[in-house]
Design a protein around this motif. Structure first.
Motif, PDB file in Angstrom:
ATOM      1  N   LEU A  26       8.283  16.599  -9.600  1.00 36.53           N
ATOM      2  CA  LEU A  26       7.274  17.418  -9.771  1.00 36.53           C
ATOM      3  C   LEU A  26       5.581  17.419  -9.187  1.00 36.53           C
ATOM      4  N   ALA A  27       5.512  16.254  -9.874  1.00 37.83           N
ATOM      5  CA  ALA A  27       4.116  14.860  -8.966  1.00 37.83           C
ATOM      6  C   ALA A  27       4.584  15.649  -7.628  1.00 37.83           C
ATOM      7  N   LEU A  28       4.891  15.530  -6.800  1.00 44.24           N
ATOM      8  CA  LEU A  28       4.836  15.464  -5.420  1.00 44.24           C
ATOM      9  C   LEU A  28       4.074  16.767  -5.074  1.00 44.24           C
TER      10      LEU A  28
ATOM     11  N   VAL B 296      -9.466   5.219 -11.349  1.00 46.96           N
ATOM     12  CA  VAL B 296      -8.478   4.872 -11.200  1.00 46.96           C
ATOM     13  C   VAL B 296      -7.544   6.227 -11.031  1.00 46.96           C
ATOM     14  N   PRO B 297      -7.029   6.522 -10.059  1.00 51.17           N
ATOM     15  CA  PRO B 297      -6.033   7.723 -10.093  1.00 51.17           C
ATOM     16  C   PRO B 297      -4.909   7.706 -11.455  1.00 51.17           C
ATOM     17  N   ARG B 298      -4.672   8.896 -11.474  1.00 53.89           N
ATOM     18  CA  ARG B 298      -4.141   8.905 -12.223  1.00 53.89           C
ATOM     19  C   ARG B 298      -2.566   8.512 -12.421  1.00 53.89           C
ATOM     20  N   LEU B 299      -2.273   8.604 -11.086  1.00 53.58           N
ATOM     21  CA  LEU B 299      -0.915   8.426 -10.979  1.00 53.58           C
ATOM     22  C   LEU B 299      -0.724   7.154 -11.068  1.00 53.58           C
ATOM     23  N   VAL B 300      -1.650   6.046 -10.922  1.00 56.54           N
ATOM     24  CA  VAL B 300      -0.514   4.546 -10.233  1.00 56.54           C
ATOM     25  C   VAL B 300      -1.177   4.330 -11.729  1.00 56.54           C
ATOM     26  N   GLU B 301      -2.089   4.801 -12.458  1.00 54.54           N
ATOM     27  CA  GLU B 301      -2.074   4.660 -15.058  1.00 54.54           C
ATOM     28  C   GLU B 301      -0.469   4.806 -14.681  1.00 54.54           C
ATOM     29  N   ILE B 302      -0.042   6.150 -14.983  1.00 61.17           N
ATOM     30  CA  ILE B 302       1.008   6.738 -14.950  1.00 61.17           C
ATOM     31  C   ILE B 302       2.347   5.270 -14.650  1.00 61.17           C
TER      32      ILE B 302
ATOM     33  N   LEU C 210      -1.740  20.969 -12.830  1.00 63.59           N
ATOM     34  CA  LEU C 210      -1.099  20.191 -12.461  1.00 63.59           C
ATOM     35  C   LEU C 210      -1.815  18.899 -10.954  1.00 63.59           C
ATOM     36  N   ALA C 211      -2.155  20.117 -10.544  1.00 59.57           N
ATOM     37  CA  ALA C 211      -2.680  19.904  -9.175  1.00 59.57           C
ATOM     38  C   ALA C 211      -3.991  18.830  -9.175  1.00 59.57           C
ATOM     39  N   ASP C 212      -4.966  19.280 -10.447  1.00 57.20           N
ATOM     40  CA  ASP C 212      -5.942  18.456 -10.195  1.00 57.20           C
ATOM     41  C   ASP C 212      -5.455  17.164 -10.958  1.00 57.20           C
ATOM     42  N   PHE C 213      -4.852  17.371 -11.791  1.00 58.94           N
ATOM     43  CA  PHE C 213      -4.412  16.227 -12.484  1.00 58.94           C
ATOM     44  C   PHE C 213      -3.322  14.933 -11.887  1.00 58.94           C
ATOM     45  N   VAL C 214      -3.081  15.186 -11.560  1.00 60.12           N
ATOM     46  CA  VAL C 214      -2.263  14.567  -9.906  1.00 60.12           C
ATOM     47  C   VAL C 214      -3.015  13.768  -8.940  1.00 60.12           C
ATOM     48  N   ARG C 215      -3.931  14.896  -8.958  1.00 60.26           N
ATOM     49  CA  ARG C 215      -5.151  14.043  -7.786  1.00 60.26           C
ATOM     50  C   ARG C 215      -6.262  12.595  -8.952  1.00 60.26           C
ATOM     51  N   GLY C 216      -6.251  13.431 -10.116  1.00 56.52           N
ATOM     52  CA  GLY C 216      -7.695  13.212 -10.622  1.00 56.52           C
ATOM     53  C   GLY C 216      -7.111  11.370 -11.369  1.00 56.52           C
ATOM     54  N   THR C 217      -8.356  10.842 -11.636  1.00 53.64           N
ATOM     55  CA  THR C 217      -9.023   9.490 -11.815  1.00 53.64           C
ATOM     56  C   THR C 217      -8.959   9.757 -12.944  1.00 53.64           C
ATOM     57  N   PHE C 218      -8.706   8.488 -13.867  1.00 52.09           N
ATOM     58  CA  PHE C 218      -9.462   8.281 -14.965  1.00 52.09           C
ATOM     59  C   PHE C 218      -9.724   6.801 -15.246  1.00 52.09           C
ATOM     60  N   LEU C 219     -11.705   6.291 -15.160  1.00 52.06           N
ATOM     61  CA  LEU C 219     -12.088   5.537 -15.166  1.00 52.06           C
ATOM     62  C   LEU C 219     -11.424   4.853 -13.781  1.00 52.06           C
TER      63      LEU C 219
ATOM     64  N   ALA D 144      -1.647   2.382  -3.024  1.00 56.21           N
ATOM     65  CA  ALA D 144      -0.864   2.009  -4.726  1.00 56.21           C
ATOM     66  C   ALA D 144      -0.329   3.723  -4.810  1.00 56.21           C
ATOM     67  N   THR D 145      -1.053   4.609  -4.241  1.00 58.21           N
ATOM     68  CA  THR D 145      -1.154   6.384  -5.411  1.00 58.21           C
ATOM     69  C   THR D 145      -0.211   6.394  -4.493  1.00 58.21           C
ATOM     70  N   ALA D 146       0.026   6.065  -3.171  1.00 54.40           N
ATOM     71  CA  ALA D 146       1.317   6.911  -2.577  1.00 54.40           C
ATOM     72  C   ALA D 146       2.551   6.460  -3.188  1.00 54.40           C
ATOM     73  N   ALA D 147       2.753   4.351  -2.950  1.00 54.59           N
ATOM     74  CA  ALA D 147       3.215   4.121  -3.958  1.00 54.59           C
ATOM     75  C   ALA D 147       4.225   4.750  -4.996  1.00 54.59           C
ATOM     76  N   SER D 148       3.291   5.406  -5.758  1.00 55.02           N
ATOM     77  CA  SER D 148       3.085   5.963  -7.403  1.00 55.02           C
ATOM     78  C   SER D 148       4.164   6.050  -7.517  1.00 55.02           C
ATOM     79  N   PHE D 149       4.945   7.600  -6.176  1.00 57.85           N
ATOM     80  CA  PHE D 149       5.852   8.243  -6.440  1.00 57.85           C
ATOM     81  C   PHE D 149       7.405   7.499  -6.229  1.00 57.85           C
ATOM     82  N   LEU D 150       7.009   6.647  -5.098  1.00 61.28           N
ATOM     83  CA  LEU D 150       8.332   5.735  -4.619  1.00 61.28           C
ATOM     84  C   LEU D 150       8.489   5.185  -6.264  1.00 61.28           C
ATOM     85  N   ALA D 151       8.054   3.955  -6.667  1.00 54.07           N
ATOM     86  CA  ALA D 151       7.802   4.037  -7.972  1.00 54.07           C
ATOM     87  C   ALA D 151       8.815   4.357  -9.137  1.00 54.07           C
TER      88      ALA D 151
END
Length: 358
Positions: A238-240, A174-180, A163-172, A53-60
């Motif tokens: 940017l996220a990639l 769940v990966p932040r990228l998936v949440e975004i 930026l690297a810490d943010f896009v690789r991190g999680t919140f609750l 799902a994290t990898a799919a976020s970039f495509l989404a």
């Protein structure tokens, strides 16, 4: 009611639901692919779904912008997205150069480059009348040339550690990228359904002339989709860069056909006029899981690329045939009904901006 009648009613109800919610197929396909990955690897894990799902976020991110362009009809498609991804990733990394103090500047550069490319796309397509495929590809080549020039005259930088810490991190958990990606999908879905501009975009895709007679600014609406697509591609770049902690040439290449495939896999019409943000995100997840399934099966990289290409082409052919069939049926219905009444003397031709449905 006999058993046969009940079965016919059930099938009709299911068909009506699937027509209203075509995104179901993408979600169902994703679940099946996830189960098959567990069978192949002999290890069922929710973590594998999270990683994919994290990898799919970039495509989404990219596919949602592509969906807006396609929804507007008129053969709209954005082939410049892979070049925007690479350009924004490379240039923003060079600006940040591994410094948190330049994070805001790097974000502005990435999104600004997307905005410039989007404006250029809109100018050559809406202003100069160039076909979308030719126009966006030509602009993309210009962006690619800019990347090569920049790479040959500047030292390769690195994204901000923050930026690297943010896009690789999680919140609750769940990966932040998936949440975004989820929040962006919800925002686009609600905007397409409830905002005037969203309904107008659907109306333009369903019938350009009818929308124009209804007072919809067709050129402005379509130009806005190219802006949104390029800005989202810039954000994906940017996220990639942050996730990989670097940028490299041809970084965005895998997202060109995949972004289109995710849109039509999700249930959007390739001819425009009908789209689903949830289905597009589901299509992105499905394509990512299929690629992971082929990798888990230890298939040769060439076979993986061929398999993914065949899948996307098959989906595009099926979607194109379906949309063409619907268009032909629509023309036949209009022919039987007689000529439409001009909007100035009767009811508007086709859907109005307020009455369009997603």
């Amino acid at each position: 009611m006999t058993t046969s009648s009940r079965m016919q009613t059930a099938w009709a109800t299911r068909g009506a639901f699937l027509k209203r919610a075509p995104w179901v197929w993408a979600i169902l396909g994703s679940l099946i692919a996830w189960v098959l990955i567990g069978v192949v690897t002999q290890r069922f894990s929710f973590g594998s779904l999270t990683i994919n799902a994290t990898a799919a976020s970039f495509l989404a991110f990219v596919a949602l912008g592509q969906m807006l362009v396609i929804t507007g009809g008129g053969g709209g498609i954005d082939l410049s997205v892979p070049f925007v991804i690479t350009l924004s990733a490379y240039w923003s990394s060079g600006v940040m150069n591994g410094s948190d103090s330049r994070l805001v500047t790097g974000i502005a550069v990435a999104l600004g480059l997307g905005l410039v490319v989007g404006l250029t796309n809109a100018t050559v397509i809406i202003g100069l009348g160039m076909p979308p495929i030719v126009g966006t590809l030509a602009v993309g080549f210009l962006a690619d040339s800019a990347v090569n020039v920049y790479a040959s005259h500047a030292t390769q930088g690195a994204p901000s550690p923050a930026l690297a810490d943010f896009v690789r991190g999680t919140f609750l958990g769940v990966p932040r990228l998936v949440e975004i990606a989820v929040l962006l999908t919800i925002a686009v879905a609600l905007g397409m359904r409830w905002l005037v501009r969203g309904r107008q975009l659907v109306a333009v895709g369903q019938g350009e002339q009818a929308a124009r007679l209804s007072g919809v600014p067709v050129g402005v609406i379509r130009a806005g989709t190219y802006l949104a697509s390029s800005v989202l591609a810039g954000f994906a770049g940017l996220a990639l860069a942050g996730y990989n902690n670097s940028a490299f040439l041809n970084m965005g290449r895998p997202y060109q056909l995949a972004s289109i495939g995710a849109v039509v896999l999700g249930g959007s019409l390739i001819a425009g006029g009908r789209s689903t943000a949830v289905g597009t995100a589901g299509g992105a997840l499905f394509l990512t899981l299929v690629l992971t399934l082929m990798q888990s099966s230890k298939l040769d990289i060439g076979i993986q690329n061929v398999g993914e290409g065949i899948l996307i082409i098959a989906v595009l052919l099926v979607a194109g045939g379906g949309s063409g069939g619907e268009a032909r049926r629509g023309r036949l219905r209009r022919g039987r009904q007689g000529p439409a009444v001009p909007a100035a003397t009767g009811d508007p031709v086709g859907p109005s901006p307020q009455g369009a449905q997603t």
